[in-house]
Design a protein around this motif. Structure first.
Motif, PDB file in Angstrom:
ATOM      1  N   MET A   1       0.721  -1.187  -0.015  1.00 26.21           N
ATOM      2  CA  MET A   1       0.026  -0.033   0.102  1.00 26.21           C
ATOM      3  C   MET A   1       0.876   0.958   0.001  1.00 26.21           C
ATOM      4  O   MET A   1       1.985   0.954   0.890  1.00 26.21           O
ATOM      5  CB  MET A   1      -1.361  -0.174   1.196  1.00 26.21           C
ATOM      6  N   ASP A   2       0.708   2.002  -0.924  1.00 28.98           N
ATOM      7  CA  ASP A   2       1.707   3.771  -1.140  1.00 28.98           C
ATOM      8  C   ASP A   2       0.532   4.536  -0.570  1.00 28.98           C
ATOM      9  O   ASP A   2      -0.489   5.330  -1.196  1.00 28.98           O
ATOM     10  CB  ASP A   2       1.600   4.051  -2.636  1.00 28.98           C
ATOM     11  N   ASN A   3       1.506   4.745   0.853  1.00 26.46           N
ATOM     12  CA  ASN A   3       1.047   6.492   1.468  1.00 26.46           C
ATOM     13  C   ASN A   3       0.819   7.355   0.161  1.00 26.46           C
ATOM     14  O   ASN A   3      -0.319   8.090   0.644  1.00 26.46           O
ATOM     15  CB  ASN A   3       1.509   6.464   2.749  1.00 26.46           C
ATOM     16  N   LEU A   4       1.096   7.487  -0.854  1.00 25.58           N
ATOM     17  CA  LEU A   4       1.233   8.628  -1.666  1.00 25.58           C
ATOM     18  C   LEU A   4      -0.024   7.937  -2.002  1.00 25.58           C
ATOM     19  O   LEU A   4      -0.481   9.333  -2.163  1.00 25.58           O
ATOM     20  CB  LEU A   4       1.956   8.408  -2.680  1.00 25.58           C
ATOM     21  N   GLU A   5      -0.744   6.737  -2.200  1.00 25.21           N
ATOM     22  CA  GLU A   5      -2.150   6.963  -2.679  1.00 25.21           C
ATOM     23  C   GLU A   5      -3.121   7.815  -2.033  1.00 25.21           C
ATOM     24  O   GLU A   5      -3.723   8.334  -2.615  1.00 25.21           O
ATOM     25  CB  GLU A   5      -2.157   5.545  -3.456  1.00 25.21           C
ATOM     26  N   ILE A   6      -3.676   7.024  -0.849  1.00 27.05           N
ATOM     27  CA  ILE A   6      -4.330   7.953   0.229  1.00 27.05           C
ATOM     28  C   ILE A   6      -3.661   9.555   0.587  1.00 27.05           C
ATOM     29  O   ILE A   6      -4.737   9.862   0.430  1.00 27.05           O
ATOM     30  CB  ILE A   6      -3.716   7.580   1.919  1.00 27.05           C
ATOM     31  N   LEU A   7      -2.254  10.148   0.172  1.00 28.23           N
ATOM     32  CA  LEU A   7      -2.415  11.534   0.162  1.00 28.23           C
ATOM     33  C   LEU A   7      -3.324  12.320  -0.972  1.00 28.23           C
ATOM     34  O   LEU A   7      -3.189  12.979  -0.893  1.00 28.23           O
ATOM     35  CB  LEU A   7      -1.226  12.000   0.125  1.00 28.23           C
ATOM     36  N   LYS A   8      -3.026  11.393  -2.473  1.00 30.35           N
ATOM     37  CA  LYS A   8      -3.329  11.901  -3.749  1.00 30.35           C
ATOM     38  C   LYS A   8      -5.095  11.661  -2.950  1.00 30.35           C
ATOM     39  O   LYS A   8      -5.540  12.497  -3.910  1.00 30.35           O
ATOM     40  CB  LYS A   8      -2.789  11.512  -4.389  1.00 30.35           C
ATOM     41  N   LEU A   9      -5.441  10.750  -2.473  1.00 35.09           N
ATOM     42  CA  LEU A   9      -7.232  10.646  -2.731  1.00 35.09           C
ATOM     43  C   LEU A   9      -7.641  11.737  -1.780  1.00 35.09           C
ATOM     44  O   LEU A   9      -8.446  12.416  -2.316  1.00 35.09           O
ATOM     45  CB  LEU A   9      -7.861   9.216  -1.888  1.00 35.09           C
ATOM     46  N   LYS A  10      -6.813  12.253  -0.637  1.00 39.23           N
ATOM     47  CA  LYS A  10      -7.684  12.626   0.473  1.00 39.23           C
ATOM     48  C   LYS A  10      -7.659  14.079  -0.168  1.00 39.23           C
ATOM     49  O   LYS A  10      -7.690  15.138  -0.013  1.00 39.23           O
ATOM     50  CB  LYS A  10      -5.985  13.182   1.140  1.00 39.23           C
ATOM     51  N   SER A  11      -6.156  14.534  -1.071  1.00 41.92           N
ATOM     52  CA  SER A  11      -5.789  15.768  -1.870  1.00 41.92           C
ATOM     53  C   SER A  11      -7.085  16.231  -2.782  1.00 41.92           C
ATOM     54  O   SER A  11      -7.286  17.182  -2.933  1.00 41.92           O
ATOM     55  CB  SER A  11      -4.568  16.153  -2.451  1.00 41.92           C
ATOM     56  N   GLU A  12      -7.696  14.931  -3.255  1.00 40.96           N
ATOM     57  CA  GLU A  12      -8.853  15.176  -4.300  1.00 40.96           C
ATOM     58  C   GLU A  12     -10.485  15.090  -3.348  1.00 40.96           C
ATOM     59  O   GLU A  12     -11.295  15.227  -3.918  1.00 40.96           O
ATOM     60  CB  GLU A  12      -9.460  13.311  -4.986  1.00 40.96           C
ATOM     61  N   GLY A  13     -10.166  15.376  -2.487  1.00 37.57           N
ATOM     62  CA  GLY A  13     -11.138  15.504  -1.314  1.00 37.57           C
ATOM     63  C   GLY A  13     -11.888  14.426  -0.632  1.00 37.57           C
ATOM     64  O   GLY A  13     -12.917  14.369   0.326  1.00 37.57           O
ATOM     65  N   TYR A  14     -11.333  13.338  -0.727  1.00 36.12           N
ATOM     66  CA  TYR A  14     -11.597  12.048  -0.263  1.00 36.12           C
ATOM     67  C   TYR A  14     -12.052  12.420   1.469  1.00 36.12           C
ATOM     68  O   TYR A  14     -10.747  12.503   1.971  1.00 36.12           O
ATOM     69  CB  TYR A  14     -11.711  11.198  -0.346  1.00 36.12           C
ATOM     70  N   CYS A  15     -12.511  11.524   2.146  1.00 34.86           N
ATOM     71  CA  CYS A  15     -12.771  11.017   3.728  1.00 34.86           C
ATOM     72  C   CYS A  15     -12.226   9.820   4.212  1.00 34.86           C
ATOM     73  O   CYS A  15     -12.295   9.334   2.193  1.00 34.86           O
ATOM     74  CB  CYS A  15     -13.767  11.954   4.629  1.00 34.86           C
ATOM     75  N   CYS A  16     -11.537   9.285   5.321  1.00 34.27           N
ATOM     76  CA  CYS A  16     -11.374   8.675   5.367  1.00 34.27           C
ATOM     77  C   CYS A  16     -12.071   6.836   4.451  1.00 34.27           C
ATOM     78  O   CYS A  16     -11.532   5.664   3.735  1.00 34.27           O
ATOM     79  CB  CYS A  16     -10.969   7.984   6.782  1.00 34.27           C
ATOM     80  N   SER A  17     -13.691   6.847   5.041  1.00 35.26           N
ATOM     81  CA  SER A  17     -14.113   5.952   4.084  1.00 35.26           C
ATOM     82  C   SER A  17     -13.543   5.715   3.288  1.00 35.26           C
ATOM     83  O   SER A  17     -14.273   4.754   2.357  1.00 35.26           O
ATOM     84  CB  SER A  17     -15.836   6.044   4.724  1.00 35.26           C
ATOM     85  N   GLN A  18     -14.208   6.789   1.915  1.00 39.89           N
ATOM     86  CA  GLN A  18     -13.941   7.204   0.736  1.00 39.89           C
ATOM     87  C   GLN A  18     -12.322   6.436   0.657  1.00 39.89           C
ATOM     88  O   GLN A  18     -12.685   5.925  -0.673  1.00 39.89           O
ATOM     89  CB  GLN A  18     -14.335   8.639   0.052  1.00 39.89           C
TER      90      GLN A  18
END
Length: 137
Positions: A1-18
């Motif tokens: 699991m790449d933490n960069l992917e999590i950061l990318k999704l967060k920067s797109e406005g997604y919350c944790c469950s999304q």
């Protein structure tokens, strides 16, 4: 699991469950924007300061995706995920995890928890003979 992917999704406005749902859809090689939008209902303790973390509730829902026709198997997968989650955090509520950042994600705690939860979710599936890339197996 790449933490960069999590950061990318967060920067797109997604919350944790999304983010949890998006990561699993990515594993399956699928896109489902409606499901990701639907998961927003689990965000930030489903809108309650006493609600469980969206990472936890999304993980529980995701396990149901992998064992849709077998209630006992689904319950066992969910319990394994819940047990692991409870080992990582003293409090399963969103507010308890995010502390002073509530109702926003905690910059470090939530990212770490997301990565750990995603890894554990995949591990539980594999341990139970389920291919994470194919929930219909």
């Amino acid at each position: 699991m790449d933490n960069l992917e999590i950061l990318k999704l967060k920067s797109e406005g997604y919350c944790c469950s999304q983010i949890m749902v998006a990561l699993v859809l990515d594993l399956m090689g699928r896109e489902n924007p409606d499901l990701i939008h639907f998961a927003r209902g689990l965000c930030m303790g489903y809108g309650s300061d006493t609600g469980d973390c969206g990472i936890l509730t999304a993980g529980i829902c995701i396990m149901a995706l992998y064992a849709p026709a077998d209630r006992d198997r689904c319950a066992a997968l969910q319990e394994a995920f819940i047990e692991s989650f409870r080992e990582w955090t003293q409090d399963t509520t969103c507010q308890g995890i995010t502390e002073e950042f509530y109702p926003q994600m905690h910059p470090s705690a939530c990212g770490t928890l997301l990565a750990r939860a995603h890894e554990r979710l995949v591990a539980i599936l594999v341990e139970n003979g389920i291919d994470p890339s194919d929930p219909e197996e």
